[in-house]
Design a protein around this motif. Structure first.
Motif, short mmCIF file in Angstrom:
data_model
loop_
_atom_site.label_atom_id
_atom_site.label_comp_id
_atom_site.label_asym_id
_atom_site.label_seq_id
_atom_site.Cartn_x
_atom_site.Cartn_y
_atom_site.Cartn_z
N THR A 116 42.07 49.13 41.80
CA THR A 116 41.03 48.48 40.99
C THR A 116 39.71 48.51 41.75
O THR A 116 39.60 47.99 42.87
CB THR A 116 41.42 47.03 40.67
OG1 THR A 116 42.63 47.03 39.91
CG2 THR A 116 40.32 46.35 39.85
N VAL A 117 38.67 49.09 41.13
CA VAL A 117 37.36 49.15 41.76
C VAL A 117 36.36 48.20 41.09
O VAL A 117 35.30 47.92 41.65
CB VAL A 117 36.79 50.59 41.71
CG1 VAL A 117 37.65 51.53 42.54
CG2 VAL A 117 36.67 51.08 40.27
N GLN A 118 36.72 47.72 39.89
CA GLN A 118 35.81 46.81 39.18
C GLN A 118 36.63 45.93 38.27
O GLN A 118 37.56 46.39 37.61
CB GLN A 118 34.80 47.61 38.35
CG GLN A 118 33.79 46.77 37.60
CD GLN A 118 32.68 46.26 38.49
OE1 GLN A 118 32.08 47.03 39.24
NE2 GLN A 118 32.40 44.96 38.43
N GLU A 119 36.30 44.64 38.22
CA GLU A 119 36.93 43.71 37.30
C GLU A 119 35.89 43.22 36.31
O GLU A 119 34.70 43.13 36.63
CB GLU A 119 37.53 42.52 38.05
CG GLU A 119 38.71 42.90 38.95
CD GLU A 119 39.29 41.70 39.67
OE1 GLU A 119 38.58 40.65 39.75
OE2 GLU A 119 40.43 41.79 40.16
N ALA A 120 36.33 42.92 35.09
CA ALA A 120 35.42 42.41 34.05
C ALA A 120 36.20 41.43 33.17
O ALA A 120 37.42 41.54 33.03
CB ALA A 120 34.86 43.56 33.21
N PRO A 121 35.48 40.47 32.56
CA PRO A 121 36.18 39.38 31.86
C PRO A 121 36.63 39.69 30.45
O PRO A 121 37.35 38.89 29.85
CB PRO A 121 35.11 38.27 31.84
CG PRO A 121 33.82 39.02 31.80
CD PRO A 121 34.03 40.24 32.64
N ASP A 122 36.20 40.82 29.87
CA ASP A 122 36.59 41.11 28.49
C ASP A 122 36.65 42.61 28.26
O ASP A 122 36.10 43.40 29.03
CB ASP A 122 35.62 40.47 27.51
CG ASP A 122 34.18 40.92 27.74
OD1 ASP A 122 33.86 42.07 27.39
OD2 ASP A 122 33.39 40.12 28.28
N SER A 123 37.32 42.99 27.17
CA SER A 123 37.52 44.41 26.88
C SER A 123 36.21 45.13 26.58
O SER A 123 36.07 46.32 26.87
CB SER A 123 38.49 44.58 25.71
OG SER A 123 39.79 44.16 26.08
#
Length: 333
Positions: free
Chosen positions: A220-227
């Motif tokens: 995982t290189v980036q996390e985000a809160p929504d699709s």
């Protein structure tokens, strides 16, 4: 001052005749006259001028009539609202859901509830992922949650409402985008964009499980809160992701979706609520949901981690398939 005195006053004021007012109130005339005298004594003013031939309001009685009618009307409204709330026509229901995956189902429910019960307020709590929604239903901070099956918690009822397939989303100029189907193993060296680890997302859990079954752990290189954000990052070339068929409505320039190679990986969604929730409004919403979001036919498949059939709390629901059919140890909500 007693309510019956006010009711008697209005009856006499409207009839201007003690005999007719007593008949209207289904009582004898002497007790009615006594109630009016008690009311006048409490107020310290004369409300009626009486003679052997007529009854008429004094100026004090005329001034008193309108606010008394208002009080009685408000009381009648309060009684009717209380009864309607007890029957589930009024009230507030808090609903937890997670963004894009509820794109199709949530509007169907909200529109149907608004049409059937305009007095019910739905308080929507967005970005409430399946695991978190289940926790909040369990602790009472949510009345209703969009969750994933299985639901194996005592006291929590659930109903299967739909199924979503796991897909691969990747930049349109990615070499794998030329393929009709994507083997999960071919993503082993790819950077991933995912939901945060502590968000309670069952999609992230399913992604980890499917990748581990293919022999690797996603980087995982980036996390985000929504699709919406995740797919925008994928379209920008940050990485790839595994998403759901319910997110196909999200159109991004530079983004493509491809089915996964092999048997489909599906996540099953449900509505969950506490069995002991006393809310009549919730019961009305659940009844509307039976029509707006009916339980679809269950496709055949092998038993999942709970063995299928009835949950420990007695709620019957289909078993989800998080990993490849026949593989044990699927993640749970």
């Amino acid at each position: 001052m007693e309510l019956r005195h006010l009711i008697s006053f209005v009856a006499v004021a409207e009839e201007l005749h003690f005999g007719r007012a007593a008949k209207r109130l289904r009582m004898a005339q002497p007790p009615l006259s006594q109630q009016i005298r008690q009311l006048e004594k409490e107020l310290g003013v004369q409300l009626f001028e009486r003679s052997t031939r007529s009854v008429r309001l004094t100026s004090a009685g005329q001034s008193f009539l309108k606010p008394v009618r208002t009080v009685l009307d408000d009381l009648d409204i309060a009684v009717r609202v209380a009864k309607a709330a007890g029957e589930g026509e009024y009230g507030r229901v808090t609903v937890g859901f997670a963004g894009a995956s509820s794109h199709a189902t949530l509007p169907l429910l909200t529109r149907a509830v608004r049409a059937a019960h305009p007095g019910i307020e739905l308080v929507m709590k967005g970005q409430t992922y399946a695991t978190v929604a289940l926790d909040r239903v369990a602790d009472g901070s949510l009345d209703l949650g969009f969750v994933r099956l299985p639901v194996n918690r005592p006291g929590i009822a659930s109903r299967f409402i739909g199924e979503e397939e796991l897909l691969c989303a990747l930049p349109s100029d990615h070499p794998l985008a030329e393929r009709e189907r994507i083997a999960v193993a071919d993503l082993a060296a790819e950077p991933f964009v995912t939901f945060p680890a502590n968000a309670g997302s069952t999609l992230r859990d399913a992604t980890l499980r499917v990748c581990e079954e293919a022999g690797f752990r996603p980087r995982t290189v980036q996390e985000a809160p929504d699709s919406y954000t995740i797919l925008a990052l994928v379209a920008a070339g940050v990485g790839v992701t595994l998403t759901l068929s319910s997110c196909l409505h999200i159109q991004q320039t530079g983004l493509v979706h491809r089915p996964l190679d092999g048997p489909p990986v599906r996540l099953r969604s449900a509505l969950a609520w506490r069995r002991d929730n006393p809310s009549a409004a919730l019961r009305s919403v659940l009844a509307v949901a039976e029509e707006a979001l009916p339980t679809p036919p269950t496709p055949p498949g092998p038993p999942g981690p709970d063995g299928g059939g009835a949950a420990p709390d007695g709620a019957h629901h289909p078993t989800p398939v998080y990993g490849r059919p026949g593989r044990p140890g699927a993640p749970r909500d």
